[in-house]
Design a protein around this motif. Structure first.
Motif, PDB file in Angstrom:
ATOM      1  N   ASN A 143     100.663 -38.000  94.414  1.00 24.51           N
ATOM      2  CA  ASN A 143      99.377 -38.520  94.820  1.00 24.51           C
ATOM      3  C   ASN A 143      99.195 -38.172  96.293  1.00 24.51           C
ATOM      4  O   ASN A 143     100.182 -38.095  97.033  1.00 24.51           O
ATOM      5  CB  ASN A 143      99.336 -40.039  94.607  1.00 24.51           C
ATOM      6  CG  ASN A 143      97.985 -40.652  94.911  1.00 24.51           C
ATOM      7  OD1 ASN A 143      97.625 -40.848  96.065  1.00 24.51           O
ATOM      8  ND2 ASN A 143      97.234 -40.948  93.862  1.00 24.51           N
ATOM      9  N   PRO A 144      97.974 -37.967  96.757  1.00 29.79           N
ATOM     10  CA  PRO A 144      97.782 -37.673  98.179  1.00 29.79           C
ATOM     11  C   PRO A 144      98.312 -38.754  99.119  1.00 29.79           C
ATOM     12  O   PRO A 144      98.676 -38.466 100.263  1.00 29.79           O
ATOM     13  CB  PRO A 144      96.266 -37.531  98.297  1.00 29.79           C
ATOM     14  CG  PRO A 144      95.819 -37.102  96.949  1.00 29.79           C
ATOM     15  CD  PRO A 144      96.721 -37.821  96.005  1.00 29.79           C
ATOM     16  N   GLU A 145      98.345 -40.023  98.649  1.00 20.64           N
ATOM     17  CA  GLU A 145      98.820 -41.101  99.516  1.00 20.64           C
ATOM     18  C   GLU A 145     100.285 -40.876  99.894  1.00 20.64           C
ATOM     19  O   GLU A 145     101.118 -40.543  99.056  1.00 20.64           O
ATOM     20  CB  GLU A 145      98.663 -42.445  98.818  1.00 20.64           C
ATOM     21  CG  GLU A 145      97.227 -42.772  98.430  1.00 20.64           C
ATOM     22  CD  GLU A 145      96.297 -42.785  99.635  1.00 20.64           C
ATOM     23  OE1 GLU A 145      96.734 -43.217 100.712  1.00 20.64           O
ATOM     24  OE2 GLU A 145      95.133 -42.357  99.490  1.00 20.64           O
ATOM     25  N   LEU A 146     100.605 -41.088 101.166  1.00 20.51           N
ATOM     26  CA  LEU A 146     101.946 -40.786 101.667  1.00 20.51           C
ATOM     27  C   LEU A 146     103.006 -41.737 101.135  1.00 20.51           C
ATOM     28  O   LEU A 146     104.198 -41.419 101.174  1.00 20.51           O
ATOM     29  CB  LEU A 146     101.940 -40.805 103.198  1.00 20.51           C
ATOM     30  CG  LEU A 146     101.053 -39.758 103.871  1.00 20.51           C
ATOM     31  CD1 LEU A 146     101.140 -39.887 105.388  1.00 20.51           C
ATOM     32  CD2 LEU A 146     101.440 -38.345 103.441  1.00 20.51           C
ATOM     33  N   ASP A 147     102.606 -42.926 100.642  1.00 24.57           N
ATOM     34  CA  ASP A 147     103.607 -43.874 100.158  1.00 24.57           C
ATOM     35  C   ASP A 147     103.797 -43.784  98.642  1.00 24.57           C
ATOM     36  O   ASP A 147     104.452 -44.640  98.043  1.00 24.57           O
ATOM     37  CB  ASP A 147     103.218 -45.305 100.543  1.00 24.57           C
ATOM     38  CG  ASP A 147     101.907 -45.754  99.902  1.00 24.57           C
ATOM     39  OD1 ASP A 147     101.200 -44.896  99.340  1.00 24.57           O
ATOM     40  OD2 ASP A 147     101.587 -46.961  99.974  1.00 24.57           O
ATOM     41  N   TRP A 148     103.230 -42.766  98.038  1.00 24.14           N
ATOM     42  CA  TRP A 148     103.330 -42.637  96.577  1.00 24.14           C
ATOM     43  C   TRP A 148     104.700 -42.073  96.222  1.00 24.14           C
ATOM     44  O   TRP A 148     105.031 -40.957  96.585  1.00 24.14           O
ATOM     45  CB  TRP A 148     102.227 -41.714  96.067  1.00 24.14           C
ATOM     46  CG  TRP A 148     102.028 -41.774  94.576  1.00 24.14           C
ATOM     47  CD1 TRP A 148     102.719 -41.070  93.640  1.00 24.14           C
ATOM     48  CD2 TRP A 148     101.076 -42.571  93.877  1.00 24.14           C
ATOM     49  NE1 TRP A 148     102.253 -41.368  92.390  1.00 24.14           N
ATOM     50  CE2 TRP A 148     101.247 -42.294  92.499  1.00 24.14           C
ATOM     51  CE3 TRP A 148     100.104 -43.478  94.269  1.00 24.14           C
ATOM     52  CZ2 TRP A 148     100.467 -42.897  91.522  1.00 24.14           C
ATOM     53  CZ3 TRP A 148      99.332 -44.084  93.295  1.00 24.14           C
ATOM     54  CH2 TRP A 148      99.516 -43.787  91.934  1.00 24.14           C
ATOM     55  N   THR A 149     105.511 -42.843  95.520  1.00 21.29           N
ATOM     56  CA  THR A 149     106.885 -42.428  95.217  1.00 21.29           C
ATOM     57  C   THR A 149     107.108 -42.471  93.714  1.00 21.29           C
ATOM     58  O   THR A 149     107.677 -43.419  93.175  1.00 21.29           O
ATOM     59  CB  THR A 149     107.898 -43.339  95.926  1.00 21.29           C
ATOM     60  OG1 THR A 149     107.612 -44.706  95.562  1.00 21.29           O
ATOM     61  CG2 THR A 149     107.810 -43.179  97.421  1.00 21.29           C
ATOM     62  N   GLU A 150     106.671 -41.452  93.038  1.00 22.38           N
ATOM     63  CA  GLU A 150     106.737 -41.405  91.575  1.00 22.38           C
ATOM     64  C   GLU A 150     107.787 -40.392  91.125  1.00 22.38           C
ATOM     65  O   GLU A 150     107.822 -39.269  91.627  1.00 22.38           O
ATOM     66  CB  GLU A 150     105.374 -41.015  91.011  1.00 22.38           C
ATOM     67  CG  GLU A 150     105.327 -41.000  89.496  1.00 22.38           C
ATOM     68  CD  GLU A 150     103.995 -40.501  88.971  1.00 22.38           C
ATOM     69  OE1 GLU A 150     103.860 -40.338  87.744  1.00 22.38           O
ATOM     70  OE2 GLU A 150     103.082 -40.260  89.794  1.00 22.38           O
ATOM     71  N   PRO A 151     108.675 -40.750  90.182  1.00 14.77           N
ATOM     72  CA  PRO A 151     109.673 -39.793  89.697  1.00 14.77           C
ATOM     73  C   PRO A 151     109.035 -38.663  88.904  1.00 14.77           C
ATOM     74  O   PRO A 151     107.908 -38.763  88.432  1.00 14.77           O
ATOM     75  CB  PRO A 151     110.578 -40.650  88.807  1.00 14.77           C
ATOM     76  CG  PRO A 151     109.711 -41.778  88.366  1.00 14.77           C
ATOM     77  CD  PRO A 151     108.786 -42.061  89.521  1.00 14.77           C
ATOM     78  N   LYS A 152     109.789 -37.584  88.762  1.00 15.91           N
ATOM     79  CA  LYS A 152     109.334 -36.412  88.019  1.00 15.91           C
ATOM     80  C   LYS A 152     109.981 -36.408  86.629  1.00 15.91           C
ATOM     81  O   LYS A 152     111.201 -36.445  86.527  1.00 15.91           O
ATOM     82  CB  LYS A 152     109.724 -35.116  88.745  1.00 15.91           C
ATOM     83  CG  LYS A 152     109.464 -35.142  90.229  1.00 15.91           C
ATOM     84  CD  LYS A 152     107.988 -35.172  90.542  1.00 15.91           C
ATOM     85  CE  LYS A 152     107.777 -35.437  92.011  1.00 15.91           C
ATOM     86  NZ  LYS A 152     107.145 -36.726  92.285  1.00 15.91           N
ATOM     87  N   PRO A 153     109.201 -36.378  85.570  1.00 11.98           N
ATOM     88  CA  PRO A 153     109.806 -36.339  84.235  1.00 11.98           C
ATOM     89  C   PRO A 153     110.209 -34.921  83.811  1.00 11.98           C
ATOM     90  O   PRO A 153     109.582 -33.940  84.198  1.00 11.98           O
ATOM     91  CB  PRO A 153     108.685 -36.865  83.335  1.00 11.98           C
ATOM     92  CG  PRO A 153     107.429 -36.458  84.044  1.00 11.98           C
ATOM     93  CD  PRO A 153     107.737 -36.499  85.514  1.00 11.98           C
ATOM     94  N   LEU A 154     111.271 -34.854  83.032  1.00 16.07           N
ATOM     95  CA  LEU A 154     111.687 -33.625  82.355  1.00 16.07           C
ATOM     96  C   LEU A 154     111.897 -33.992  80.894  1.00 16.07           C
ATOM     97  O   LEU A 154     112.859 -34.689  80.548  1.00 16.07           O
ATOM     98  CB  LEU A 154     112.979 -33.073  82.966  1.00 16.07           C
ATOM     99  CG  LEU A 154     113.684 -31.944  82.196  1.00 16.07           C
ATOM    100  CD1 LEU A 154     112.757 -30.743  82.027  1.00 16.07           C
ATOM    101  CD2 LEU A 154     114.973 -31.538  82.899  1.00 16.07           C
ATOM    102  N   PHE A 155     110.980 -33.569  80.047  1.00 17.94           N
ATOM    103  CA  PHE A 155     111.015 -33.939  78.633  1.00 17.94           C
ATOM    104  C   PHE A 155     111.835 -32.922  77.843  1.00 17.94           C
ATOM    105  O   PHE A 155     111.440 -31.759  77.697  1.00 17.94           O
ATOM    106  CB  PHE A 155     109.595 -34.039  78.072  1.00 17.94           C
ATOM    107  CG  PHE A 155     108.793 -35.171  78.635  1.00 17.94           C
ATOM    108  CD1 PHE A 155     109.045 -36.477  78.233  1.00 17.94           C
ATOM    109  CD2 PHE A 155     107.808 -34.942  79.576  1.00 17.94           C
ATOM    110  CE1 PHE A 155     108.312 -37.539  78.747  1.00 17.94           C
ATOM    111  CE2 PHE A 155     107.075 -35.994  80.102  1.00 17.94           C
ATOM    112  CZ  PHE A 155     107.332 -37.294  79.694  1.00 17.94           C
ATOM    113  N   HIS A 156     112.991 -33.393  77.360  1.00 20.83           N
ATOM    114  CA  HIS A 156     113.867 -32.541  76.556  1.00 20.83           C
ATOM    115  C   HIS A 156     113.373 -32.475  75.119  1.00 20.83           C
ATOM    116  O   HIS A 156     113.043 -33.499  74.505  1.00 20.83           O
ATOM    117  CB  HIS A 156     115.301 -33.078  76.577  1.00 20.83           C
ATOM    118  CG  HIS A 156     116.233 -32.308  75.699  1.00 20.83           C
ATOM    119  ND1 HIS A 156     116.619 -32.742  74.446  1.00 20.83           N
ATOM    120  CD2 HIS A 156     116.831 -31.110  75.881  1.00 20.83           C
ATOM    121  CE1 HIS A 156     117.428 -31.850  73.902  1.00 20.83           C
ATOM    122  NE2 HIS A 156     117.571 -30.852  74.749  1.00 20.83           N
ATOM    123  N   ASN A 157     113.325 -31.261  74.583  1.00 25.86           N
ATOM    124  CA  ASN A 157     112.875 -31.000  73.222  1.00 25.86           C
ATOM    125  C   ASN A 157     114.097 -30.936  72.312  1.00 25.86           C
ATOM    126  O   ASN A 157     114.966 -30.074  72.499  1.00 25.86           O
ATOM    127  CB  ASN A 157     112.109 -29.669  73.205  1.00 25.86           C
ATOM    128  CG  ASN A 157     111.467 -29.353  71.870  1.00 25.86           C
ATOM    129  OD1 ASN A 157     111.800 -29.940  70.848  1.00 25.86           O
ATOM    130  ND2 ASN A 157     110.554 -28.398  71.875  1.00 25.86           N
TER     131      ASN A 157
END
Length: 392
Positions: free
Chosen positions: A206-220
């Motif tokens: 997110n553009p907001e500097l305090d946005w701390t969201e993890p990155k998903p990796l979806f295994h098939n």
């Protein structure tokens, strides 16, 4: 004009790649139409979008080319932040038709980045579109939703459409296990564990500097289900991730990931990162294609591999993800197989070539029209690791 994403393809089969550009993202009202630059073959391009039927105005963000209906022509999948995904079918006469509604992909989701993939290896291209939650969503609200397991509004879910093989698609996102709330800004699909089935990544933020969201990796799992394994795989980061690109940069036979982190505000201190794939113990074959009658980069070529009872399908694309382009070397994950019994190349020119009994764990080069291939790289010994080990 203002522009975000772009993608290459030879949409009219003249042997030269053309360029589609997503425009209008910062236009306050109505957006703009897609630009399509036809390669004239004399070092110049001519903009033909409107006469080609790409007159729909929207705030376009990204796009990707792919032959979803198997007629040999490149179709255009485009995403708009406020109008959702659109699918334009290539009619073969220099014009395109908006088939989003009859194809079953129209939704008002805030679509960000599209990618073509064949997640179930049935030989038909499926669609994945990452979406971005709009409105007044805060990072605290997203965390609370994740912890509580609250239902995600339909308009803010990610989108995986399975190709029915008849020109239509079915939304299978929830049933395959891709759930949750993500601020999706980019996406890629690639076979990280070399089992023959593509995983899906989402670059979030997110553009907001305090946005701390993890990155998903979806295994098939190859059986129609995806599971987020980002943490156990070592793909751990909580900042802003825009463009991502995949390549076997270290000649290991494994796809690694490069991420362009940060952006939007000058105050962000994020740096780009390269995640090296340490391997899963499975084998792969990589194919570099050189077109002669077709465009030289072989964009649009379909590659089919048969190894024992395993079938793997891949296509060469000219740019997907958010402002990104993967390596155009075709990567075929083959599990424990030691050779490809039959490799079929369907070139954009219409030429079909077949090669037999190709040893795995190497990168080869095939030139359109030549009856032999040459070995470019022998991969390092596969890492002897279990499938549950870290991929990155």
């Amino acid at each position: 004009m203002n522009a975000f994403g772009s993608s290459w393809a030879d949409y009219d089969h003249d042997g030269r790649v053309d360029l589609a550009v997503a425009t209008g993202i910062i236009d306050p009202e109505g957006g703009d139409r897609i630009r399509l630059y036809h390669n004239e073959g004399n070092g110049k391009f001519r903009e033909v979008g409107e006469q080609a039927g790409l007159a729909q105005k929207a705030r376009w963000i990204s796009m990707a080319w792919g032959d979803y209906d198997g007629d040999g022509r490149q179709d255009l999948l485009a995403t708009s932040y406020d109008a959702g995904p659109f699918l334009f079918r290539n009619l073969g006469n220099g014009r395109f038709e908006d088939v989003s509604v009859p194809a079953g992909i129209r939704t008002q989701a805030a679509a960000y980045t599209p990618v073509f993939l064949d997640y179930d290896n049935d030989g038909n291209l499926d669609l994945f579109v990452c979406t971005y939650p709009g409105g007044d969503l805060t990072v605290n609200a997203m965390i609370e939703a994740k912890m509580s397991g609250a239902a995600i509004p339909r308009a803010q879910r990610q989108l995986l459409f399975r190709n029915n093989g008849d020109g239509t698609f079915r939304n299978v996102t929830e049933e395959v296990g891709i759930t949750g709330w993500y601020g999706g800004m980019s996406t890629q699909a690639g076979d990280f564990d070399n089992d023959g089935f593509d995983e899906i990544t989402i670059g979030t933020g997110n553009p907001e500097l305090d946005w701390t969201e993890p990155k998903p990796l979806f295994h098939n799992d190859g059986k129609g289900r995806f599971t987020d394994i980002a943490e156990s795989a070592g793909f751990v980061h909580f900042g802003m991730l825009h463009g991502t690109a995949l390549a076997d940069y270290d000649d290991s036979g494994n796809l690694s990931l490069f991420g362009s982190f940060g952006g939007f505000y000058w105050g962000t201190r994020e740096t780009s990162r390269l995640y090296r794939n340490s391997g899963s113990g499975n084998n792969s074959l990589e194919v570099r294609l050189v077109g002669t009658r077709s465009n030289r980069d072989a964009i649009g070529t379909k590659v089919s591999a048969l190894a024992d009872k395993r079938k793997v399908f891949k296509w060469v694309n000219g740019g997907n993800g958010f402002g990104s382009n993967n390596s155009r070397i075709v990567h075929l994950g083959l599990g424990r197989e030691q050779q490809v019994d039959r490799l079929q190349i369907d070139w954009p020119s219409g030429l079909r070539q077949s090669f037999q009994n190709i040893p795995v764990r190497q990168r080869i080069e095939i030139t359109e029209g030549k009856n032999s291939f040459r070995s470019l790289v022998k991969f390092r010994s596969a890492t002897q690791a279990t499938l549950s080990a870290s991929y990155f």
